[in-house]
Motif scaffolding. Structure first.
Motif, PDB file in Angstrom:
ATOM      1  N   GLY A  62      28.223  31.728 -25.025  1.00 34.20           N
ATOM      2  CA  GLY A  62      27.396  30.533 -24.980  1.00 34.20           C
ATOM      3  C   GLY A  62      26.367  30.474 -23.878  1.00 34.20           C
ATOM      4  O   GLY A  62      25.491  29.592 -23.886  1.00 34.20           O
ATOM      5  N   ASP A  63      26.423  31.409 -22.919  1.00 37.20           N
ATOM      6  CA  ASP A  63      25.526  31.329 -21.770  1.00 37.20           C
ATOM      7  C   ASP A  63      24.893  32.697 -21.509  1.00 37.20           C
ATOM      8  O   ASP A  63      25.558  33.601 -20.986  1.00 37.20           O
ATOM      9  N   PRO A  64      23.624  32.892 -21.869  1.00 40.33           N
ATOM     10  CA  PRO A  64      22.965  34.193 -21.664  1.00 40.33           C
ATOM     11  C   PRO A  64      22.980  34.663 -20.215  1.00 40.33           C
ATOM     12  O   PRO A  64      23.082  35.870 -19.959  1.00 40.33           O
ATOM     13  N   ASP A  65      22.884  33.721 -19.267  1.00 38.91           N
ATOM     14  CA  ASP A  65      22.893  34.111 -17.857  1.00 38.91           C
ATOM     15  C   ASP A  65      24.256  34.666 -17.454  1.00 38.91           C
ATOM     16  O   ASP A  65      24.343  35.670 -16.738  1.00 38.91           O
ATOM     17  N   ARG A  66      25.305  33.992 -17.902  1.00 41.26           N
ATOM     18  CA  ARG A  66      26.653  34.499 -17.604  1.00 41.26           C
ATOM     19  C   ARG A  66      26.885  35.854 -18.287  1.00 41.26           C
ATOM     20  O   ARG A  66      27.508  36.752 -17.721  1.00 41.26           O
ATOM     21  N   ARG A  68      24.622  38.091 -19.047  1.00 39.56           N
ATOM     22  CA  ARG A  68      23.884  39.110 -18.296  1.00 39.56           C
ATOM     23  C   ARG A  68      24.634  39.498 -17.028  1.00 39.56           C
ATOM     24  O   ARG A  68      24.760  40.680 -16.689  1.00 39.56           O
ATOM     25  N   HIS A  69      25.164  38.487 -16.332  1.00 40.05           N
ATOM     26  CA  HIS A  69      25.920  38.747 -15.105  1.00 40.05           C
ATOM     27  C   HIS A  69      27.163  39.582 -15.405  1.00 40.05           C
ATOM     28  O   HIS A  69      27.494  40.511 -14.657  1.00 40.05           O
ATOM     29  N   TYR A  70      27.821  39.258 -16.520  1.00 36.74           N
ATOM     30  CA  TYR A  70      29.019  40.032 -16.889  1.00 36.74           C
ATOM     31  C   TYR A  70      28.664  41.491 -17.135  1.00 36.74           C
ATOM     32  O   TYR A  70      29.316  42.405 -16.618  1.00 36.74           O
ATOM     33  N   TRP A  71      27.615  41.740 -17.957  1.00 37.98           N
ATOM     34  CA  TRP A  71      27.282  43.125 -18.283  1.00 37.98           C
ATOM     35  C   TRP A  71      26.811  43.890 -17.058  1.00 37.98           C
ATOM     36  O   TRP A  71      27.078  45.096 -16.926  1.00 37.98           O
ATOM     37  N   HIS A 179      18.009  40.413 -12.298  1.00 36.69           N
ATOM     38  CA  HIS A 179      17.022  41.321 -12.871  1.00 36.69           C
ATOM     39  C   HIS A 179      17.613  42.276 -13.889  1.00 36.69           C
ATOM     40  O   HIS A 179      16.890  43.088 -14.483  1.00 36.69           O
ATOM     41  N   PHE A 180      18.921  42.208 -14.129  1.00 36.20           N
ATOM     42  CA  PHE A 180      19.580  43.157 -15.027  1.00 36.20           C
ATOM     43  C   PHE A 180      19.174  42.889 -16.478  1.00 36.20           C
ATOM     44  O   PHE A 180      19.115  41.749 -16.931  1.00 36.20           O
TER      45      PHE A 180
END
Length: 293
Positions: A62-66, A68-71, A179-180
Motif C-alpha cells: 500500500g505504500d510505494p515509499d515503504r 522502495r525502502h524495503y527493496w 534515491h533507490f
C-alpha cells in the motif's frame, strides 16, 4: 522439565529424556529462527534480540515509499543470507533424517539452510528468500535475476553501504534509500514481492495442509529454535498434543508451547541437536537395535 545446563561431558537430563522419547520414532521437525542464529542470521524474539518492527504485507503493497525502502534494504541484506552456510543444528537434523528418525522438516525460516544441509523433505512454511513473485500476474523469478536488474538500476548501491544490521527475512537496516530505484515485473509491470509470508499475510492453505499431513504421518514432533509466538508454528504443537503425539521443544527461553511439551530443553539448538543425533545414531548401531537386528 526445564534444563538450563550447557554442553558438557555428561548429557543433560532433559536431553537424555528427549533421546529416550524419540528413539524408535519418526518425528516431524518444526524449526524457527533460533536454529539459524549460529549461521549468523539473527532471530526476532530470542533473549538477546533487539526490538524489531518487520514490515507488514499491508505496508508493502500500500505504500510505494515503504516498498522502495524495503527493496533497498533487501538488496543489501539478501546477499548476507545468500552467503550463509548450515550450522551443526541443520546438519544434526539431516543426520536424524538419514537415520530414519525424521520424516520431514517444517521450517518457519526463509533461509533455505535445511535444503542446503541436505534435508530432502522440507516445507518452507513462510516461503523462501531466494524467490520473487509478481503480485499481479503470479510469475516467479529468482532473487539472483532480480539482483542483476536492481544492480543495473542502482549502480554501486550495495557496495556503497557500510556494514548493516541484517534481519532474519534477508532485510538490512540502512538509511538514505530515497534515491533507490525499484524494479517492477518485466512481463506485466506489476509489483514484485519476495516469496515470503509477511506479517499480516496468511500462509497458503495448501502449504498448511501439506504440513499437517506430514505431522499426521509422524510419531511425534520436535520443535527447534522457535518461540512459537505466532500461530503459524504453534498450531502444529497443538495438533500434536491433540492427537497424543509426544512433543520435544528445544529453544533458548520460554515458548508458547511449553505447557504442551512432553520434554522442554532450554538450550541452544546446535549443541543439543548434535548430542541428540549422536545418541540416536549410537543406539541404532548397538547389537540388537532395529538397525542391526
Amino acid at each position: 522439565m526445564l534444563d538450563r545446563s550447557e554442553p558438557g561431558a555428561t548429557m543433560p537430563p532433559a536431553v537424555s529424556r528427549a533421546v529416550e522419547l524419540l528413539a524408535g520414532r519418526r518425528v516431524t521437525v518444526l524449526t524457527g529462527a533460533g536454529i539459524s542464529t549460529d549461521s549468523g542470521i539473527p532471530d526476532y524474539r530470542g533473549p538477546d534480540s533487539p526490538p524489531r518492527a518487520p514490515m507488514t504485507y499491508q505496508q508493502f503493497v500500500g505504500d510505494p515509499d515503504r516498498r522502495r525502502h524495503y527493496w533497498a534494504r533487501n538488496h543489501v541484506g539478501w546477499r548476507h543470507v545468500h552467503e550463509t552456510r548450515p550450522n551443526p543444528g541443520h546438519l544434526a537434523v539431516r543426520r536424524m533424517e538419514d537415520l530414519g528418525g525424521v520424516n520431514g522438516v517444517i521450517t518457519q525460516n526463509v533461509d533455505t539452510l535445511h535444503e542446503v544441509a541436505g534435508s530432502r523433505n522440507v516445507i518452507d512454511l513462510h516461503g523462501r528468500y531466494d524467490r520473487v513473485i509478481c503480485l499481479t500476474c503470479g510469475r516467479r523469478i529468482s532473487r539472483d535475476h532480480l539482483a542483476e536488474r536492481l544492480d543495473a538500476l542502482n549502480p554501486g548501491f550495495a557496495d556503497d553501504v557500510p556494514d548493516a544490521e541484517i534481519a532474519p527475512d534477508a532485510d538490512a537496516v540502512i538509511e538514505a534509500t530515497a534515491h533507490f530505484r525499484v524494479a517492477d515485473c518485466e512481463h506485466c509491470g506489476g509489483i514484485l514481492k519476495p516469496e515470503i509470508v509477511y506479517f499480516g499475510e496468511n500462509v497458503p492453505k495448501a502449504r498448511v495442509e501439506k504440513a499437517f499431513a506430514m505431522l499426521d504421518d509422524a510419531d511425534g514432533l520436535l520443535v527447534a529454535g522457535s518461540s512459537l509466538t505466532v500461530m503459524s508454528g504453534l498450531r502444529f504443537v497443538r495438533r500434536a498434543h491433540k492427537t497424543d503425539r509426544p512433543i520435544v521443544i528445544v529453544n533458548r527461553g520460554s515458548t508458547r508451547g511449553d505447557d504442551l511439551a512432553t520434554v522442554k530443553i532450554d538450550r541452544g539448538c546446535s549443541p543439543t541437536l548434535t548430542t541428540m543425533a549422536e545418541a540416536l545414531a549410537t543406539r541404532r548401531t548397538r547389537p540388537g537395535s532395529p538397525a542391526t537386528g
